[in-house]
Write a protein that holds these residues in place. Structure first.
Motif, PDB file in Angstrom:
ATOM      1  N   ASP A 217       0.410   6.374   1.858  1.00  0.00           N
ATOM      2  CA  ASP A 217       1.673   6.449   2.593  1.00  0.00           C
ATOM      3  C   ASP A 217       2.461   7.682   2.170  1.00  0.00           C
ATOM      4  O   ASP A 217       2.139   8.337   1.179  1.00  0.00           O
ATOM      5  N   LYS A 219       6.215   8.779   1.296  1.00  0.00           N
ATOM      6  CA  LYS A 219       7.458   8.088   0.966  1.00  0.00           C
ATOM      7  C   LYS A 219       8.716   8.919   1.165  1.00  0.00           C
ATOM      8  O   LYS A 219       9.798   8.352   1.331  1.00  0.00           O
ATOM      9  N   GLY A 231      11.363   3.855   2.337  1.00  0.00           N
ATOM     10  CA  GLY A 231      10.362   2.790   2.281  1.00  0.00           C
ATOM     11  C   GLY A 231       8.989   3.310   2.667  1.00  0.00           C
ATOM     12  O   GLY A 231       7.971   2.715   2.327  1.00  0.00           O
ATOM     13  N   PHE A 274      -1.093  -5.362  -4.317  1.00  0.00           N
ATOM     14  CA  PHE A 274      -0.992  -3.984  -3.836  1.00  0.00           C
ATOM     15  C   PHE A 274      -1.015  -3.110  -5.084  1.00  0.00           C
ATOM     16  O   PHE A 274      -0.120  -3.192  -5.926  1.00  0.00           O
ATOM     17  N   ASN A 290       2.420  -4.133  -6.688  1.00  0.00           N
ATOM     18  CA  ASN A 290       3.326  -4.877  -5.821  1.00  0.00           C
ATOM     19  C   ASN A 290       2.610  -6.167  -5.455  1.00  0.00           C
ATOM     20  O   ASN A 290       1.380  -6.224  -5.484  1.00  0.00           O
ATOM     21  N   ARG A 292       2.649  -7.869  -2.552  1.00  0.00           N
ATOM     22  CA  ARG A 292       2.778  -8.016  -1.102  1.00  0.00           C
ATOM     23  C   ARG A 292       1.988  -6.890  -0.451  1.00  0.00           C
ATOM     24  O   ARG A 292       1.473  -6.011  -1.144  1.00  0.00           O
ATOM     25  N   GLY A 294       1.873  -3.367   1.655  1.00  0.00           N
ATOM     26  CA  GLY A 294       2.774  -2.228   1.761  1.00  0.00           C
ATOM     27  C   GLY A 294       3.303  -2.114   3.183  1.00  0.00           C
ATOM     28  O   GLY A 294       2.741  -2.647   4.130  1.00  0.00           O
ATOM     29  N   ASP A 295       4.405  -1.402   3.310  1.00  0.00           N
ATOM     30  CA  ASP A 295       4.986  -1.123   4.618  1.00  0.00           C
ATOM     31  C   ASP A 295       5.418   0.342   4.583  1.00  0.00           C
ATOM     32  O   ASP A 295       6.278   0.677   3.765  1.00  0.00           O
ATOM     33  N   PRO A 296       4.789   1.262   5.274  1.00  0.00           N
ATOM     34  CA  PRO A 296       4.005   1.112   6.501  1.00  0.00           C
ATOM     35  C   PRO A 296       2.480   1.018   6.328  1.00  0.00           C
ATOM     36  O   PRO A 296       1.773   1.123   7.329  1.00  0.00           O
ATOM     37  N   GLU A 297       1.981   0.797   5.099  1.00  0.00           N
ATOM     38  CA  GLU A 297       0.521   0.700   4.970  1.00  0.00           C
ATOM     39  C   GLU A 297      -0.052  -0.425   5.833  1.00  0.00           C
ATOM     40  O   GLU A 297      -1.148  -0.290   6.404  1.00  0.00           O
TER      41      GLU A 297
HETATM   42  N1  GLY Z   1       5.087   1.850   1.301  1.00  0.00           N
HETATM   43  C1  GLY Z   1       5.258   1.458  -0.041  1.00  0.00           C
HETATM   44  C2  GLY Z   1       5.685   0.071  -0.208  1.00  0.00           C
HETATM   45  O1  GLY Z   1       5.566  -0.759   0.661  1.00  0.00           O
HETATM   46  O2  GLY Z   1       6.167  -0.238  -1.295  1.00  0.00           O
END
Ligand code: GLY
Ligand code: AMP
Length: 422
Positions: A217, A219, A231, A274, A290, A292, A294-297
């Protein structure tokens, strides 16, 4: 099956989108969801941290599985809340209990965990105000740049990378004195690792695990990875430099010791892990865990799954993940995040989004959006993720950029250089 998905971002739209395609699905609810999730399931107006209301809803609507998107409700104990209630304990929650969520919620806990299990990560020292001198000495004895991390969750703002020793010492004091509130009462000082980052995801039922497609991603808000952290402004999957040899190192040196470490320490873990990794001269190191997706992964990883994802989630929920198979599409998926002008600082909400119906050859994942009076309005900093497929990331991105020019809202912004370093 009836599934309750918790969250409201692009990640949750991607999850809802794939779950909605399953033959095993009866009803999909999203709490609170966004304008995108409402097109593939039913949004319910409950806050992600209102466990009592979520519990009541789960019983009333015969929920079979709860899937948690963001870290906040996990760190606050949503899994524990269900487990500890006689009425809810038989509803599996995908996402770890508080103990496991500490892998993300406490950098100090994560570093100690890695050191106990021989998992490669940057050298470090954890300090609090009481042993500030130990921290100052550790800084004296290391080369610049200096990495300071607030121990707790600080909305993605708790990591400072500083070039001057004086500045690092002064920031360390300010952090310990509460610069990021409770989150920085403890600070992890780390050796700086130089390399290129990537994100690896696994799903586990606590016993077996499956590796999901690898992603990278972007950032920072500005092109060339400049400006403030966000994010995430875009992502690609797969990552060209993550070849089989490198992925095998990640599995052997990082994934397996993590899963075994959780088992050894009696930390039951159901959900996503993650791994935020960095490639230093061909060797992977963990930058962070993490708990959860990822977002936007998620917006590039989920579209590449070529299987019934609800069936896989059922495997996680009911300890049968080993029997399941994850198939992955070979094509590259890339996403471009359209954000509201001003983000990640102050930005407006409630701006009308137009031309969504004109999108061709991309999947539109809604992030910060809401429906109002038959219009779709912006409702957050990150607004829409446009995901596309191609033979390579450039071909995929060309489709996303074409659509990013078509979709409109006042002061829209997106990075035009996703994948620039690949
Ligand atoms: N894109 C990184 C995150 O979700 O923490
Ligand atoms: P984190 O919240 O731990 O992921 O840190 C945020 C960002 O800071 C990471 O994505 C990296 O770009 C950078 N970073 C964190 N730790 C280090 C490190 N030890 N060396 C170099 N960069 C780092």
């Amino acid at each position: 099956m009836n599934l309750l998905l918790i969250g409201s971002g692009g990640r949750e739209h991607a999850l809802a989108w794939i779950i909605s395609k399953s033959n095993k699905l009866n009803k999909l609810y999203i709490a609170p969801g966004n304008a995108g999730t409402s097109s593939v399931g039913e949004n319910i107006n409950i806050n992600v941290n209102d466990f009592e209301a979520l519990g009541k809803f789960s019983i009333k609507n015969s929920i079979d599985i709860v899937l948690v998107g963001p870290e906040d409700p996990l760190a606050n104990g949503i899994h524990d809340y269900y487990l500890e209630s006689s009425e809810l304990k038989n509803i599996p929650v995908i996402g770890p209990a508080k103990k496991g969520a500490k892998l993300e919620g406490s950098k100090d806990f994560a570093k100690e965990f890695m050191s106990r299990h021989g998992i490669p990560t940057a050298k470090y020292k954890s300090v609090s105000l009481e042993n500030l001198n130990v921290g100052l000495k550790f800084l004296d004895n290391m080369p610049a740049p200096y990495v300071l991390k607030a121990d707790g969750l600080a909305a993605g703002k708790g990591v400072l990378i500083l070039n001057s020793l004086q500045e690092a010492k002064s920031e360390l004091k300010q952090m310990l004195e509460g610069k990021f509130g409770e989150a920085s009462k403890k600070v992890v000082i780390e050796e700086f690792l130089s390399g290129i980052e990537l994100s690896v995801f696994v799903l586990t039922d606590g016993k077996s695990y499956k590796i999901l497609p690898v992603a990278k991603d972007y950032k920072r808000i500005g092109e060339g990875d400049s400006g403030l952290n966000t994010g995430g402004m875009g992502a690609v999957s797969p990552v060209p430099f993550a070849d089989n040899k490198f992925m095998n190192k990640i599995e052997e040196q990082i994934i397996i010791p993590t899963i075994k470490g959780l088992q050894k320490e009696n930390i039951p873990y159901k959900g996503f892990i993650f791994f935020g990794l960095i490639n230093c001269n061909g060797n992977p190191y963990v930058i962070e865990y993490n708990v959860r997706m990822g977002d936007p992964e998620a917006e590039v990883v989920i579209p590449r799954l070529d299987c019934d994802f609800l069936d896989i989630l059922e495997g996680v929920a009911f300890n049968k993940l080993k029997e399941k198979e994850i198939k992955i599409k070979p094509e590259t998926c890339a996403t471009v995040m359209m954000v509201s002008g001003g983000y990640p600082g102050a930005y407006e909400k409630g701006l009308e989004i137009t031309n969504l119906e004109k999108v061709k050859n991309s999947i539109v994942f809604h992030a910060g959006t809401k429906n109002e009076n038959n219009k779709v309005l912006t409702n957050g900093g990150r607004v829409i993720a446009l995901s596309s497929f191609g033979k390579n990331f450039k071909e995929a991105l060309a489709k996303s950029y074409e659509n990013a020019d078509i979709i409109n809202f006042d002061k829209k912004y997106f990075r035009k250089d996703i994948g620039f370093d690949l």
